[in-house]
Enzyme design. Structure first.
Site, mmCIF file in Angstrom:
data_model
loop_
_atom_site.group_PDB
_atom_site.id
_atom_site.type_symbol
_atom_site.label_atom_id
_atom_site.label_comp_id
_atom_site.label_asym_id
_atom_site.label_seq_id
_atom_site.Cartn_x
_atom_site.Cartn_y
_atom_site.Cartn_z
ATOM 1 N N LYS A 1 -4.741 1.723 -14.784
ATOM 2 C CA LYS A 1 -3.378 2.086 -14.379
ATOM 3 C C LYS A 1 -2.852 3.152 -15.336
ATOM 4 C CE LYS A 1 -3.026 -1.657 -11.679
ATOM 5 N NZ LYS A 1 -3.112 -1.467 -10.235
ATOM 6 N N GLU B 1 -5.526 5.125 -11.241
ATOM 7 C CA GLU B 1 -4.180 5.074 -10.667
ATOM 8 C C GLU B 1 -3.182 5.627 -11.675
ATOM 9 O OE1 GLU B 1 -3.694 1.300 -7.991
ATOM 10 O OE2 GLU B 1 -4.646 0.703 -9.852
ATOM 11 N N LYS C 1 -7.259 -10.718 -0.241
ATOM 12 C CA LYS C 1 -7.537 -10.926 -1.658
ATOM 13 C C LYS C 1 -6.265 -11.420 -2.336
ATOM 14 C CE LYS C 1 -6.487 -6.966 -4.480
ATOM 15 N NZ LYS C 1 -6.899 -5.862 -5.302
ATOM 16 N N ARG D 1 8.262 -18.122 6.790
ATOM 17 C CA ARG D 1 9.191 -19.205 6.538
ATOM 18 C C ARG D 1 10.603 -18.933 7.039
ATOM 19 N NH1 ARG D 1 8.474 -21.562 0.634
ATOM 20 N NH2 ARG D 1 8.627 -19.328 0.291
ATOM 21 N N HIS E 1 -13.383 -4.636 -5.120
ATOM 22 C CA HIS E 1 -13.516 -3.285 -4.565
ATOM 23 C C HIS E 1 -14.680 -2.498 -5.170
ATOM 24 C CE1 HIS E 1 -9.736 -4.291 -2.876
ATOM 25 N NE2 HIS E 1 -9.016 -4.051 -3.930
#
Ligand code: NAD
Length: 483
Positions: A331, A216, A148, A51, A240
């Site tokens: 996480k 993670e 995704k 943009r 995944h």
């Protein structure tokens, strides 16, 4: 040694969202690396479209900064960077407006591969797909690459597929799942189907269970409000981890051919049993280590979204009946690690007295860090101590095996973009695969949403909620350590 680089055909690649985070961190630095290797030839071009009002020079400056930041210093060759930047152009386009499209069309060359990477929010896919055609930018051979998330449930994925199908044939649509571009993930197929060693054992008769872990250390801070609408199940498992599960569980395809491989993956997804509520553990990380917890990061005090999920999944077919697949992802865990571990059964009879020293054979496929494979085997403990057993790894680390050349291994995005140019869809998800994955996921999510299930808190830096340990202990198994 790294295999010879075969240049791909000349292309014009348009990146919608060319100034966004994904383009700057992954796509553009990756393309530079393919240019450096000679795989992207010097007559190909990359056109950023977004943009903002940028000149070609502004865009090139932005890409030069991305290369400086995201490509290892050892790969900076000033002359090659200059040559690469000269292949870049920029067109200001609002996906929802009519301006800029004719400029873009005038940049498209006849007789070269045209690819359009939609690195923008999925809500813009339909606008871009339609305008590519109405403005005559795309041709019948053009390919589109979509990122995704591909839907947030079955209905939205079906709607997205239908929108794209109005403009492009399935053979032109490349739904990216970057896990499929990882070297080890592809190696999983080579290990299974290019060796006689594993395939005869690859079934419930010999495999006790499979663990897939994507852990993670990062939190969702900074993108918590966005993440809160998805959660670990939608963000990781449906795409995944499902893809990894499919590659482990699928039957040998008749050929390494896009539809043959994807047909086999689809059969696995369709064979997945519904997951029982007692086989799912959801978690949310708590505050700790000087950082806020999930609820603070998501800016939603009553959030019921999971930042962790563990589940036991059964594939109901002849090969896998009785061999559970345990998946977990989260996480703020103890370490950043992704691996698939295939645990084999005990030998039917032991001739050794040393039951203590005995451990199962485990094949570990490491996706990160340090991509490679490890086969845990039993040997005699060296020395004069009698016939005592010990477990040792037969270790194949790609970095070690390849030495300096390991740096030349393309990362997942680079490899997949080159596959788009080559017109090879094997490592991309087909529309029916994505829909089947959502058809399995939807009832699971609906069940916990329906009863207002609240995830269990877990301390950051651990391996997740207590109940996840119980999920395994109940079956007299244990998770591999996250380290
Ligand atoms: P971003 O917000 O950083 O960038 C978005 C880009 O889209 C910008 O270049 C912006 O100018 C452009 N854009 C926005 N509205 C537009 C419009 N109306 N017309 C034309 N261009 C427009 O987003 P991102 O992180 O780069 O992510 C892009 C897509 O990739 C998203 O769908 C995201 O979910 C997905 N994704 C991102 C990552 C990642 O690591 N960043 C990973 C996986 C998937």
């Amino acid at each position: 040694m790294v295999s010879r680089v075969i240049p791909v055909e000349v292309f014009d690649l348009v990146i919608f969202g060319g100034t966004g985070d994904l383009a700057r961190r992954k796509i553009l630095p990756g393309l530079y690396r393919r240019f450096l290797s000679g795989q992207m030839t010097s007559d190909s071009r990359i056109i950023g479209a977004a943009r903002g009002e940028l000149s070609d020079a502004d865009f090139r400056k932005m890409v030069a900064e991305s290369i400086a930041e995201f490509v290892p210093k050892g790969r900076h060759d000033p002359a090659i960077i200059e040559a690469f930047l000269s292949r870049l152009h920029y067109v200001a386009i609002d996906a929802k407006g009519e301006g800029g499209w004719d400029n873009l069309k005038s940049l498209m060359r006849p007789d070269v591969v045209r690819a359009f990477y939609f690195s923008v929010a999925p809500s813009l896919f339909g606008d871009i797909a339609a305008r590519l055609n109405t403005h005559g930018v795309a041709d019948a051979q053009s390919r589109i690459v979509v990122e995704k998330p591909f839907g947030r449930d079955l209905a939205s994925a079906q709607a997205l597929n239908a929108t794209l199908a109005q403009q492009f044939a399935e053979s032109q649509i490349y739904r990216i799942d970057h896990y499929l571009g990882k070297e080890t993930v592809q190696n999983l197929m080579a290990v299974r189907f290019a060796n006689i060693l594993f395939e005869p054992l690859w079934k419930s008769e010999y495999i006790d269970h499979v663990q897939i872990t994507v852990a993670e250390t990062v939190s969702v801070e900074g993108r918590g409000a966005y993440y809160d609408k998805s959660g670990a199940m939608r963000d990781m498992v449906q795409n995944h981890m499902m893809q990894l599960l499919c590659l482990i569980a699928m039957e040998p395809p008749y050929h390494f051919d896009p539809d043959a491989v994807r047909d086999e993956k689809l059969k696995v997804i369709r064979a997945l049993d519904p997951v029982r509520p007692e086989d799912i553990v959801r978690g949310q990380y708590l505050a700790g280590g000087g950082q806020g917890g999930y609820v603070a990061h998501s800016e939603n005090p009553s959030s019921k979204t999971e930042s962790y999920i563990a589940m036991k999944v059964n594939v109901s077919n002849w090969r896998w009946k009785g061999t559970p697949f345990y998946l977990r992802t989260g996480k703020r865990l103890r370490a950043r690690t992704s691996e698939i571990a295939i645990t084999f059964k005990e030998p039917p009879h032991s001739i050794f007295d040393d039951a203590e020293g005995w451990r199962e054979n485990v094949l570990v496929i490491r996706l990160q860090p340090d991509e490679g494979m490890n086969l845990m085997v039993m040997i005699k403990e060296p020395g004069p101590g009698g016939m005592r057993l010990m477990q040792v790894p037969l270790d194949m680390s790609f970095a070690e095996a390849l030495g300096d050349e390991a740096e030349d291994i393309p990362d997942a995005y680079e490899r997949l973009i080159m596959d788009v140019i080559r017109g090879n869809q094997t490592l991309f998800m087909r529309g029916d695969e994505v829909e089947a994955a959502w058809a399995w996921t939807d009832p699971i999510i609906n069940a916990w949403e329906g009863k207002g299930d609240k995830p269990q808190g877990y301390d950051p830096g651990t391996s997740g909620p207590e109940d996840a340990l119980m999920l395994m202990h109940r079956d007299a198994r244990r998770w591999r350590e996250i380290r």
